[in-house]
Scaffold this motif. Structure first.
Motif, PDB file in Angstrom:
ATOM      1  N   THR A 280       0.852  -1.190   0.000  1.00 48.03           N
ATOM      2  CA  THR A 280       0.000   0.000   0.000  1.00 48.03           C
ATOM      3  C   THR A 280       0.889   1.243   0.000  1.00 48.03           C
ATOM      4  O   THR A 280       2.106   1.146   0.118  1.00 48.03           O
ATOM      5  N   LYS A 281       0.261   2.403  -0.113  1.00 49.94           N
ATOM      6  CA  LYS A 281       1.019   3.656  -0.051  1.00 49.94           C
ATOM      7  C   LYS A 281       1.767   3.776   1.270  1.00 49.94           C
ATOM      8  O   LYS A 281       2.917   4.228   1.304  1.00 49.94           O
ATOM      9  N   ASN A 282       1.106   3.377   2.353  1.00 47.62           N
ATOM     10  CA  ASN A 282       1.749   3.461   3.666  1.00 47.62           C
ATOM     11  C   ASN A 282       2.944   2.526   3.765  1.00 47.62           C
ATOM     12  O   ASN A 282       3.956   2.857   4.394  1.00 47.62           O
ATOM     13  N   THR A 283       2.834   1.354   3.140  1.00 43.76           N
ATOM     14  CA  THR A 283       3.962   0.418   3.153  1.00 43.76           C
ATOM     15  C   THR A 283       5.174   1.036   2.490  1.00 43.76           C
ATOM     16  O   THR A 283       6.285   1.041   3.039  1.00 43.76           O
ATOM     17  N   VAL A 284       4.982   1.560   1.282  1.00 45.45           N
ATOM     18  CA  VAL A 284       6.091   2.159   0.530  1.00 45.45           C
ATOM     19  C   VAL A 284       6.675   3.336   1.296  1.00 45.45           C
ATOM     20  O   VAL A 284       7.896   3.482   1.416  1.00 45.45           O
ATOM     21  N   SER A 285       5.788   4.196   1.816  1.00 47.92           N
ATOM     22  CA  SER A 285       6.257   5.381   2.527  1.00 47.92           C
ATOM     23  C   SER A 285       7.066   5.003   3.765  1.00 47.92           C
ATOM     24  O   SER A 285       8.129   5.586   4.027  1.00 47.92           O
ATOM     25  N   ALA A 286       6.578   4.012   4.527  1.00 43.23           N
ATOM     26  CA  ALA A 286       7.277   3.615   5.754  1.00 43.23           C
ATOM     27  C   ALA A 286       8.653   3.030   5.445  1.00 43.23           C
ATOM     28  O   ALA A 286       9.644   3.342   6.114  1.00 43.23           O
ATOM     29  N   VAL A 287       8.742   2.183   4.406  1.00 44.54           N
ATOM     30  CA  VAL A 287      10.030   1.583   4.046  1.00 44.54           C
ATOM     31  C   VAL A 287      11.000   2.650   3.556  1.00 44.54           C
ATOM     32  O   VAL A 287      12.180   2.670   3.943  1.00 44.54           O
ATOM     33  N   TYR A 288      10.499   3.570   2.717  1.00 51.34           N
ATOM     34  CA  TYR A 288      11.411   4.598   2.192  1.00 51.34           C
ATOM     35  C   TYR A 288      11.935   5.500   3.314  1.00 51.34           C
ATOM     36  O   TYR A 288      13.132   5.812   3.364  1.00 51.34           O
ATOM     37  N   LYS A 289      11.058   5.907   4.217  1.00 51.57           N
ATOM     38  CA  LYS A 289      11.496   6.778   5.316  1.00 51.57           C
ATOM     39  C   LYS A 289      12.531   6.076   6.192  1.00 51.57           C
ATOM     40  O   LYS A 289      13.546   6.675   6.574  1.00 51.57           O
ATOM     41  N   ALA A 290      12.254   4.814   6.506  1.00 59.54           N
ATOM     42  CA  ALA A 290      13.195   4.072   7.353  1.00 59.54           C
ATOM     43  C   ALA A 290      14.519   3.845   6.638  1.00 59.54           C
ATOM     44  O   ALA A 290      15.598   3.962   7.242  1.00 59.54           O
TER      45      ALA A 290
ATOM     46  N   ALA B 223       7.641  -0.186  -6.682  1.00 58.00           N
ATOM     47  CA  ALA B 223       6.218  -0.498  -6.848  1.00 58.00           C
ATOM     48  C   ALA B 223       5.563   0.512  -7.783  1.00 58.00           C
ATOM     49  O   ALA B 223       6.087   1.604  -8.031  1.00 58.00           O
ATOM     50  N   ASP B 224       4.398   0.159  -8.271  1.00 55.26           N
ATOM     51  CA  ASP B 224       3.709   0.963  -9.278  1.00 55.26           C
ATOM     52  C   ASP B 224       3.440   2.398  -8.791  1.00 55.26           C
ATOM     53  O   ASP B 224       3.252   2.638  -7.604  1.00 55.26           O
ATOM     54  N   GLU B 225       3.402   3.328  -9.776  1.00 55.68           N
ATOM     55  CA  GLU B 225       3.203   4.745  -9.437  1.00 55.68           C
ATOM     56  C   GLU B 225       1.882   5.011  -8.724  1.00 55.68           C
ATOM     57  O   GLU B 225       1.735   6.028  -8.043  1.00 55.68           O
ATOM     58  N   SER B 226       0.904   4.129  -8.888  1.00 53.46           N
ATOM     59  CA  SER B 226      -0.387   4.350  -8.239  1.00 53.46           C
ATOM     60  C   SER B 226      -0.268   4.362  -6.719  1.00 53.46           C
ATOM     61  O   SER B 226      -1.057   5.003  -6.031  1.00 53.46           O
ATOM     62  N   ILE B 227       0.730   3.647  -6.173  1.00 53.71           N
ATOM     63  CA  ILE B 227       0.952   3.652  -4.721  1.00 53.71           C
ATOM     64  C   ILE B 227       2.331   4.209  -4.379  1.00 53.71           C
ATOM     65  O   ILE B 227       2.707   4.270  -3.216  1.00 53.71           O
TER      66      ILE B 227
END
Length: 757
Positions: A187-197, A226-230
């Motif tokens: 999900t968007k939150n998954t990608v965001s959390a991994v990138y921030k960490a 992951a796809d641009e949609s998320i």
């Protein structure tokens, strides 16, 4: 430190399985870093657990708490600890490990029941999140088998500060790993959390890239590409990750190399990206490679971007020779169209025809729309017209081969279809260029389509768009005025010149009037009204309402009333309910709210006269009756004037003629003498509560103590009678009757008193 917390999770899962499957053996595991090993018997497990003293467990729990992000996660973690053994600060002192595990197991069994009841435990959202995490762990075991951990970075060999960042990254990676095995995926939150960490831990990891296992790099790549949609910043994330993987000497796969080249190009390193692309021609671009199509398509896009159209064309030919998707010509068509030279625009047309021929029946409407938008954006209106004709005729009519524009194209109906499509697609500038192109060739657009363009410009709200809307509307208005003047000079109906603009209609004026009112451009509204009278178009209620509102906003209520009388009395315009909503705003008591005592009698007279005017047009409120807001304004007007007789007559007329009965909230407003029931302060809340209690008691007394009489329509009748009692005029019975009869006569509703006679 051995990760005994993971061992606890293993034990919880195993104990649940053993409880459901009596007779099966228990398996024990412990983990140190990335290594997980099975403990062969219970004695060895007991010895292993004994090594985990209270302080070590406390430190482990503190580390977990430090990695939690949102406050609701930290609150949920603390709530779980309270259920199973105490606070983080004293867990080592208040609970031994075995009891804590038993409580943990009991607590997890209660989660489902808590979710169902949403009772006094944790909030429903937190419980669902905890349950999902437990399901994720179980799902990981089901898919990969027990004992296989998600990709992790070893937490040994770092300073305490570095270890914190690595732990946070490991937590994010573990969640992403479990998410990858769910049906919903990342999900968007998954990608965001991994990138921030990962971004926070990069500097630490750079001190020892060899600490990062290959499976961690693979997971990072899967998440950050992951796809641009998320993953809206996909290429920027990939560019950063690829640079780090290069420094870590991690080999990239063919598809990873291709995405990296694109990311580097988009990141601004165009020359380096092109150089890398060319260097990979023998591997990624080989006809036998899986990346063949993606490689050459990327080449076309990059060379178009850098302006090397010869290279782009050669790359496109590579694909077309292999019968790949002809839409690869679209970037070339766009780039050639942007060239101002006739040669470049000619090549754009040739490439379009080639693509159309290769696609055949597969050429879709979206393909045509894209090509036409390129032509219009680069002032190739003629090519855009020819492409639109291709679309409408399915390629059977080639205007390039015709000397004159055929009649099936040179008419306002064909033009209207094109304009409707362009306006619907939001290409407003393109639509206007088509209007001008066809007008110069003697084909005038219908006013209805131009009105649609004006309205679309106004809705966009940009300064340039509003200016364009004004310019086109006034061209049409001036065309209408010229027509009226020429008609007055000659009895015969004059024909407009071929190149003139279509004449404005009532809709044109209405669009401009509404827009000027919303923009509070009263001076422009007055100019529009002058032009409207010159145009000799009969106004309607909508146009009149915009003018009335404009006068009110400009602080000219008398002019608004004069306009109403001129249009309704002398021009025969029929008002609508919105007209009266505007008229009731013209009264001084509704604008000023405070009147001098000497002016009150005159204001009562004018208010009753306005009510009579409203009642005279009662038919416009049928069949649904009067809007609640207008009825509310009328009752508050009489209440402000303290005209109780007028209030009671209006109340009766609203019920009998206009099908309106005041709801309880309005009754409270009228009784309290306010137009806003406020709960902002303690005194206001107390006042409202007292008024509500008093109202309920009086209604109950009206029902002789029988609360069932106050249900449904009965409550409405009780509220109506309550208002009558509150606003009953003073004086003797004869004086009251005389006051009510006079008010009803002045207000034009004598019939409402007939039942009382």
């Amino acid at each position: 430190m051995r990760q005994h917390l993971q061992g606890i999770e293993d034990l919880l899962r195993q104990s649940r399985r053993d409880k459901d499957n009596q007779g099966f053996s228990v398996r024990y595991f412990e983990q140190d870093g990335q290594k997980r090993s099975e403990i062969t018997n219970g004695e060895m497990f007991d010895a292993s657990v004994e090594k985990l003293d209270g302080s070590e467990l406390e430190e482990a729990l503190r580390d977990i708490q430090a990695t939690l992000g949102p406050s609701e996660e930290r609150d949920a973690f603390q709530a779980v600890l309270r259920e199973v053994g105490g606070d983080v600060s004293n867990v080592g002192a208040t609970a031994d490990l075995e009891k804590m595990m038993e409580r943990m197991e009991a607590y997890t069994r209660s989660i489902d029941a808590e979710i169902e009841t949403a009772g006094a435990g944790l909030p429903r959202e937190v419980l669902k999140e905890l349950q999902r995490d437990l399901q994720d762990v179980a799902l990981t075991d089901q898919v990969l088998g027990p004992g296989i951990a998600p990709p992790q970075i070893s937490e040994t060999g770092w300073t305490p500060n570095q270890r914190k960042k690595v732990k946070k990254l490991n937590v994010a990676l573990a969640r992403a790993y479990r998410a990858s095995h769910r049906e919903s995926g990342f999900t968007k939150n998954t990608v965001s959390a991994v990138y921030k960490a990962y971004h926070a831990a990069r500097t630490t990891l750079a001190c020892g890239w060899d600490h990062v296992p290959v499976n961690v790099w693979d997971l990072l790549w899967n998440v950050l590409s992951a796809d641009e949609s998320i993953n809206i910043h996909r290429l920027a994330h990939v560019s950063l990750l690829a640079r780090d993987m290069s420094e870590a000497r991690v080999a990239l796969g063919p598809s990873q190399q291709l995405v990296t080249i694109e990311a580097v190009f988009v990141d601004g390193w165009e020359a380096k990206a092109v150089e890398n692309w060319k260097r990979c021609v023998s591997t990624l671009g080989d006809e036998t490679a899986e990346t063949f199509q993606d490689y050459w398509e990327l080449g076309v896009r990059m060379f178009c971007r850098t302006g090397d159209l010869d290279q782009a064309e050669r790359a496109a030919d590579k694909l077309l020779r292999r019968r790949m998707d002809p839409r690869i010509l679209i970037p070339l068509i766009r780039t050639w169209s942007e060239q101002a030279s006739p040669k470049g625009q000619g090549k754009a047309w040739t490439a379009y025809r080639k693509m159309r021929e290769l696609l055949g029946k597969d050429m879709g409407l979206s393909d045509y729309d894209q090509i036409i938008s390129y032509f219009l954006a680069t002032n190739q209106t003629e090519n855009a017209l020819f492409a639109f004709v291709d679309m409408m005729s399915d390629g059977e009519m080639d205007l390039k081969k015709q000397k004159y524009m055929p009649s099936v194209v040179a008419n306002k109906f064909f033009l209207g279809k094109w304009l409707k499509r362009l306006i619907g697609a939001g290409d407003l500038d393109g639509a206007f260029s088509v209007v001008e192109f066809m007008r110069k060739r003697g084909v005038a657009a219908s006013p209805i389509h131009l009105n649609g363009l004006i309205g679309a410009w106004q809705r966009s709200g940009g300064a340039v768009d509003l200016e364009n809307a004004d310019r086109l509307a006034w061209e049409m208005i001036e065309s209408r005025i010229r027509f009226v003047k020429s008609r007055a000079a000659s009895p015969a109906d004059p024909e407009p010149a071929a190149a003139s603009w279509p004449r404005a209609t009532l809709e044109t004026f209405s669009l401009m009037a509404e827009n000027y009112r919303l923009r509070e451009a009263h001076a422009r509204m007055e100019r529009l009204w002058d032009a409207f009278r010159e145009s000799e178009i009969s106004p309607d209620a909508f146009m009149m309402n915009q003018l009335l509102e404009s006068y009110l906003r400009a602080g000219q209520p008398r002019d608004a009333l004069d306009l109403y009388r001129a249009l309704v009395t002398h021009r025969g315009i029929s008002p609508d309910p919105y007209t009266f909503s505007a008229l009731w705003k013209t009264l001084p008591v509704n604008r000023l709210h405070v009147l001098s005592p000497s002016s009150v009698p005159a204001e009562i007279e004018s208010t009753r006269r306005l009510f009579s005017e409203t009642a005279g047009f009662r038919a416009v409120f049928e069949p649904g009756g009067m809007d609640g807001q207008l009825a509310r304004k009328i009752l508050h007007t009489f209440r402000r004037l303290k005209d109780n007789a007028g209030f009671l007559v209006a109340l009766a007329a609203l019920k009998q003629i206009f099908n309106f009965s005041p709801p309880e909230a309005l009754v409270m407003e009228l009784v309290l003498g306010t137009t806003k029931l406020s709960w902002d302060s303690a005194s206001q809340r107390r006042r409202l509560l007292l008024a509500k209690r008093s109202l309920d008691n009086e209604l109950l007394a009206w029902a002789d103590g029988d609360a069932s009489k106050l249900e449904g329509e009965g409550r409405g009748a009780a509220l109506y009678d309550h208002l009558q009692n509150k606003f009953w005029p003073e004086g003797t019975d004869g004086q009251r009757r005389a006051a009510l009869v006079d008010a009803a006569r002045e207000m034009g509703v004598e019939e409402v008193l007939a039942p009382k006679a």
